[in-house]
Write a protein that holds these residues in place. Structure first.
Motif, short mmCIF file in Angstrom:
data_model
loop_
_atom_site.label_atom_id
_atom_site.label_comp_id
_atom_site.label_asym_id
_atom_site.label_seq_id
_atom_site.Cartn_x
_atom_site.Cartn_y
_atom_site.Cartn_z
N GLY A 35 -8.46 9.79 4.35
CA GLY A 35 -8.09 8.79 3.79
C GLY A 35 -6.82 8.49 3.73
O GLY A 35 -5.82 8.73 4.55
N GLY A 36 -6.35 7.73 2.67
CA GLY A 36 -5.06 7.51 2.42
C GLY A 36 -4.74 6.40 1.64
O GLY A 36 -5.78 5.30 1.67
N GLU A 37 -3.71 5.91 0.92
CA GLU A 37 -3.54 4.88 0.12
C GLU A 37 -2.73 3.68 0.85
O GLU A 37 -1.68 4.05 1.51
CB GLU A 37 -2.89 5.33 -1.24
N VAL A 38 -3.38 2.66 0.97
CA VAL A 38 -2.38 1.41 1.47
C VAL A 38 -1.28 1.02 0.77
O VAL A 38 -1.57 0.46 -0.51
CB VAL A 38 -3.44 0.32 2.03
N ASN A 39 -0.23 1.09 1.45
CA ASN A 39 1.13 0.41 0.59
C ASN A 39 1.16 -0.91 1.15
O ASN A 39 1.78 -0.91 2.49
CB ASN A 39 2.23 1.48 0.75
N ARG A 40 0.81 -1.94 0.46
CA ARG A 40 0.75 -3.24 1.27
C ARG A 40 2.22 -3.77 1.42
O ARG A 40 2.70 -4.56 2.39
CB ARG A 40 0.17 -4.37 0.38
N ILE A 41 3.22 -3.37 0.23
CA ILE A 41 4.57 -3.60 0.30
C ILE A 41 5.39 -3.17 1.47
O ILE A 41 5.97 -3.97 2.30
CB ILE A 41 5.28 -3.27 -0.93
N GLY A 42 5.14 -1.92 1.92
CA GLY A 42 5.74 -1.33 2.88
C GLY A 42 4.93 -1.45 4.34
O GLY A 42 5.36 -1.19 5.44
N GLY A 43 3.67 -1.90 4.18
CA GLY A 43 3.08 -2.04 5.33
C GLY A 43 2.49 -0.70 6.11
O GLY A 43 2.43 -0.60 7.14
N TYR A 44 2.27 0.31 5.19
CA TYR A 44 1.90 1.59 5.76
C TYR A 44 0.96 2.27 4.91
O TYR A 44 0.50 1.70 3.78
CB TYR A 44 2.96 2.63 6.09
N HIS A 45 0.27 3.32 5.61
CA HIS A 45 -0.42 4.26 4.66
C HIS A 45 0.20 5.23 4.07
O HIS A 45 1.00 6.21 4.82
CB HIS A 45 -1.54 4.82 5.50
N MET A 46 -0.09 5.57 2.71
CA MET A 46 0.38 7.05 2.17
C MET A 46 -0.60 8.08 2.14
O MET A 46 -1.71 7.73 1.56
CB MET A 46 1.02 6.67 0.64
#
Lengths: 333, 686
Positions: free
Chosen positions: B439-450
């Protein structure tokens, strides 16, 4: 001796190579872009070395932040270099010679620096040879006068060939300087001899010319301001205490006497020593308040009295057989 | 013999010494956590002496005492680090020497030296820490040092700090574009020339190369970032985000290890068929390990890395700083058949297989026909029986697989993956354990997965005839009703793991989460644009500019060109400045203008004295004002006096000076009547 001569020659040759800021018709020199020289100072070299080490280290360890800071400091250094240059660019310099002095004293020159920019100019030092005035900054749209002194070695017109204006603004990393061509002159009187024989009186009876002890008993004629060589006995101390400055009381008994100060009366072979003795005699005569005249080979200054006459005579002595314009009257200073 | 009297101009002031001491302290402050207590103590002692000496100069140690202190400082560093050249020993020595120098500040040159070395000290600190706040802090310190340098060169003026700051600000602002150009274009080394004692044993958390019960839990508790992923296309669904890291082949019944699998085997990893390729870029945090993570299954490898036959990506060098790489993965794939040697490796069993494990599997084998059905049967076992998912499992003894399967029946991914792989091997299905992240957490601000360390996961791959290696996640088979949310929230606190959907509702918690995402976005930008900028990025930039074929020479040429251009721009901004009239001239021009309005224009060849005399004759009523004005102007303009006050005085005079035109007097005739006088007085004026 030869070494010194070679050195002087080398310096003159180098000076010929260097570009100098020309002096305008109005006596004002405007520092142009191509007349400014710039070199790093010792601090600048140190700064560069530290930066080099930082650069190599950061490159090797691929440390981008180290590189970023190194580049920032290097850029600041480069910008500082331009600022040092720019700090001199366009500055208006006017040099004037100071009042006449006797040889062995310090001839002063007065430099007016004018800044016509909206930003102040910092850390400006003016001077020549090794003598520099304290650094000054000139505020925006303003001018400032600074003076510095050079030792007056020889009698005559001491001409300041070139003036150096220097700056180490803003961070002492670079020294920018320029040479300003000037025609500022200071008149240097001969160094007065310590003692001088009394000159011949026009009446034919030589008399001691030293400030007479009988003076105090003579009639009081008036007061004038203190001049070099006045006897402290005649200073009006009451006036001094009233803060009117040094004032000397004059007594009239010396008036009416006449004396000729004559080159040919002296037996000393060395002309410079002769001039020194003559200078002392002129000063003594002036102090004694007698009418006196000066006779030099080819020059005669008629019998007269007063400060202006003394000045004229001293100027004659200063310029006697001087390399340049002997017969020209000196400029009003 | 040292000159005892120092030029008055070169003598530092107390304020400057204090400023330097404070600056050095500020520059050393971030280093204190990295230095040993005895070094910090010594530095504090020296600072104490320095500050005391500002007040009582008798406290300043004599030269012999300074020598003694220097020796003591060196000994102190040696005692603390056993070396003076390593990263820690060297830094301690540098700090000690700099602070010692504070006790010997005889001239401004000494102050300049220390101020310059503060710059060096900041750069050394980046070997320890590279975070954005530190950079901003040290940037401020460096600006302070520059301001001090400016002040050391200046003259004491009234708003001293302000005027020095103004100069520094100008310098810094003009230096910024240049810095940027140099940073982007200055050629980098692609590998170090020398390595000198840069210690790399900082404890880094992350995956280890084996799996043992209780190991992943440490990661699950760890909310640090493992890597960031930016997909070129819309990202795949969350249940497809299996980030593959290591493949474990061998087990001793308790521990799973990669085993003696030949990493550089001649067989290359190839997929028989693949579809749904997806391109993405990963920014991996340093791990000090070689493995790189990629989505199941990577089909190409980044530069300077290896793709092993079991589809692991390995870098050539351990990753000691953040690494960026691009990979393409196929979401649907079918691997090639493995050669018999590997098949055998994937069937090897440890000694501690208990009879009840064998019975369990043979029961399944009776009920099923093929391998794949056996796998399904095993998953159904985890689903139907009372298996619980918990982050707080009971401790397991000597035979963890047996105890987990038949007694405790509660655990997390490690337990499930390990025991499932064992069961499959008992049943004759080749299997291996894969470690990675899920999985991974979506960072919508940066437009990437963490992908965080807490996303660590373990799953199984089984080899099925005709299908190749197939991914099976036994943990996912556990009935969701039996997932122990309470243990998760107890262990993790709230809002830490996406896996458990523990994200709390509520505006404040949401805001906190947003802030966290924003902070990470800034951090990611920082990482990829500053910390991670490399020779490869430079070459990519060159390529985009069409200068690719010239390589590093192109870069150098471009740098020189751009630097010159930037400098030219800076110079232009400097030169564009308005030059104004002399302040005196300005006032005089106004004076003449006023008189011209009153009908008395100045003739172009007329000096101020002559003009004044003419005006006085023509207009006796103005004589007083004109005389007053000229009495200030003439000496100020032509004499050797300062003009600053004079110009102000003139301005004051002019404020009251408003001459009116008097029509009865024909002024032009008067003006023309005195030419001789005029020229004479002009010459005297000049």
């Amino acid at each position: 001796m030869t070494k010194r001569r070679a050195e002087r020659f080398a310096r003159r040759w180098l000076r010929g190579l260097l570009r100098r800021v020309p002096c305008g018709r109005d006596g004002i020199a405007r520092v142009g872009a191509r007349e400014i020289y710039i070199l790093p100072t010792r601090t600048g070299f140190l700064f560069g070395t530290v930066l080099m080490v930082m650069l190599l280290g950061s490159l090797n360890y691929q440390n981008n932040l180290g590189l970023l800071f190194t580049f920032f400091l290097a850029s600041v250094g480069v910008v500082a270099m331009h600022h040092a240059w720019f700090n001199l660019l366009g500055i208006l310099v006017q040099v004037r010679g100071g009042p006449p002095v006797f040889a062995g004293e310090t001839a002063s020159y007065e430099v007016t620096l004018r800044n016509s920019r909206r930003h102040p100019r910092h850390d400006l030092r003016v001077g020549a040879e090794r003598e520099f005035a304290r650094p000054v900054s000139v505020p925006a749209d303003d001018q400032l006068a600074v003076s510095f002194g050079l030792p007056a070695r020889q009698r005559g017109l001491q001409r300041l060939e070139e003036l150096r204006v220097e700056t180490r603004h803003p961070m002492h990393l670079f020294r920018a300087w320029c040479h300003v061509a000037t025609d500022a002159e200071t008149l240097v009187f001969p160094h007065p001899a310590r003692h001088a024989p009394a000159p011949e009186y026009a009446a034919g009876n030589p008399q001691r010319l030293h400030p007479s002890h009988k003076k105090g008993t003579e009639d009081y004629m008036g007061s004038r301001s203190y001049r070099r060589g006045d006897s402290p006995r005649h200073i009006d101390w009451k006036a001094f205490a009233r803060e009117r400055g040094l004032v000397v009381k004059e007594y009239g008994s010396e008036r009416g006497r006449e004396v000729w100060i004559d080159w040919s009366q002296l037996g000393v072979p060395d002309p410079e020593i002769r001039l020194g003795i003559l200078t002392r005699q002129v000063l003594d005569a002036s102090d004694a308040k007698v009418r006196f005249g000066l006779r030099l080979p080819g020059v005669v200054e008629g019998l007269a009295q007063g400060a202006a006459h003394t000045q004229r005579c001293l100027t004659r002595l200063a310029l006697f057989e001087h390399a340049q314009d002997v017969n020209q009257p000196p400029r009003a200073t | 013999m040292r000159k005892t009297s120092i030029n008055l101009l070169e003598r530092p002031e107390t304020g400057q010494i204090l400023a330097l001491s404070l600056l050095l302290m500020a520059a050393l402050l971030p280093l204190t956590p990295f230095l040993k207590g005895q070094v910090v103590g010594f530095l504090l002692l020296l600072f104490g002496v320095r500050i005391a000496a500002l007040k009582w100069s008798a406290a300043l140690p004599a030269p012999w005492l300074r020598l003694l202190l220097t020796l003591a400082g060196i000994a102190n560093c040696l005692h603390a680090y056993q070396s003076l050249t390593g990263q820690y020993g060297g830094t301690a020595l540098l700090a000690t020497m700099l602070v010692l120098k504070l006790l010997e500040l005889n001239s401004k040159r000494d102050l300049r030296l220390v101020a310059i070395l503060i710059g060096f000290l900041t750069v050394v600190q980046f070997l320890f820490d590279q975070s954005l706040p530190l950079v901003l802090y040290l940037g401020a310190v460096v600006l302070g040092a520059l301001t001090l340098l400016v002040d050391l060169n200046g003259q004491p003026q009234a708003p001293r700090l302000r005027s020095a700051l103004r100069v520094t600000t100008r310098l810094a602002l003009q230096a910024l574009p240049l810095t940027l150009v140099l940073f982007v274009l200055f050629p980098r080394l692609s590998s170090p020339i020398w390595t000198l004692g840069i210690d790399s044993d900082q404890g880094l958390t992350g995956m280890s190369d084996s799996m043992e019960p209780g190991q992943i839990i440490e990661l699950v508790l760890n909310t640090e970032l493992a890597f960031r992923v930016r997909f070129d296309a819309p990202p795949p669904k969350a249940d497809q985000l299996y980030w593959r890291g290591l493949v474990l082949w061998e087990t001793d019944g308790r521990r799973w290890t990669p085993g003696r699998f030949p990493t550089q085997s001649t067989a290359s990893a190839r997929l028989q068929t693949s579809s749904d390729p997806i391109d993405y870029e990963i920014l991996l945090e340093p791990t000090k390990q070689k493995w790189l993570f990629a989505l199941d299954m990577p089909i190409n490898k980044p530069d300077k890395s290896i793709l092993t036959p079991d589809f692991r990506l390995l870098a050539r060098q351990p990753i000691t700083s953040a690494k960026r790489y691009r990979v393409t993965s196929a979401l649907s794939y079918r691997t090639e058949e493995t050669d018999p040697r590997l098949r055998e490796l994937a069937l090897r069993l440890p000694d501690n297989i208990t009879p009840r494990m064998r019975t369990l599997v043979s029961n399944w084998q009776i009920q099923t026909a093929g391998d794949w059905e056996l796998v399904q049967r095993g998953l159904a076992f985890f689903n139907r029986e009372e298996f619980r998912y918990t982050l707080l499992p009971p401790r397991l003894g000597a035979n963890p697989a047996d105890e987990f399967l038949f007694e405790t029946r509660s655990g997390y991914c490690e337990h499930y993956a390990g025991s499932f792989a064992l069961l499959m091997r008992i049943g004759g299905v080749p299997s291996r354990v894969v470690l990675g992240y899920l999985g991974g957490e979506v960072n919508r601000i940066g437009g990437y997965h963490m992908v965080l360390q807490s996303n660590a996961h373990a799953w199984v791959e089984v080899l099925i005839d005709g299908r190749g290696w197939v991914r099976v996640d036994p943990t996912a088979a556990v009935d969701p009703a039996r997932v122990d949310h309470r243990s998760a929230s107890r262990v993790l606190g709230t809002g830490n793991s996406v896996r458990f959907d523990l994200d709390p509702a509520g505006p404040i918690a949401g805001l906190v989460k947003q802030m966290r995402l924003l902070a990470d976005t800034i951090d990611a930008t920082w990482q990829s644009w500053v910390l991670d900028f490399s020779a490869a990025d430079q070459l990519a930039l060159l390529d985009r500019l069409g200068l690719g074929p010239f390589g590093e020479y192109g870069l150098a040429a471009l740098m020189v060109l751009t630097v010159s251009l930037t400098l030219a721009l800076i110079l232009l901004t400097l030169m564009r400045e308005r030059t104004s009239l002399d302040p005196l001239e300005t006032q005089y021009a106004r004076f003449c203008q006023r008189l011209a309005q009153a009908g008395l224009p100045r003739l172009h060849n007329e000096g101020p004295n002559a003009f004044g005399r003419r005006v006085c004759v023509a207009r006796p009523d103005l004589a007083l004002a004109v005389g007053q004005f000229l009495a200030i102007y003439v000496p100020a303009r032509f004499g050797p006096y300062q003009s600053h006050t004079s110009a102000a005085q003139l301005a004051r005079q002019l404020r009251r000076f408003r001459p009116r035109r008097r029509p009865s007097v024909p002024s032009h005739r008067l003006g023309a009547a005195t030419p001789a006088k005029r020229s004479r007085s002009k010459s005297s004026g000049r």
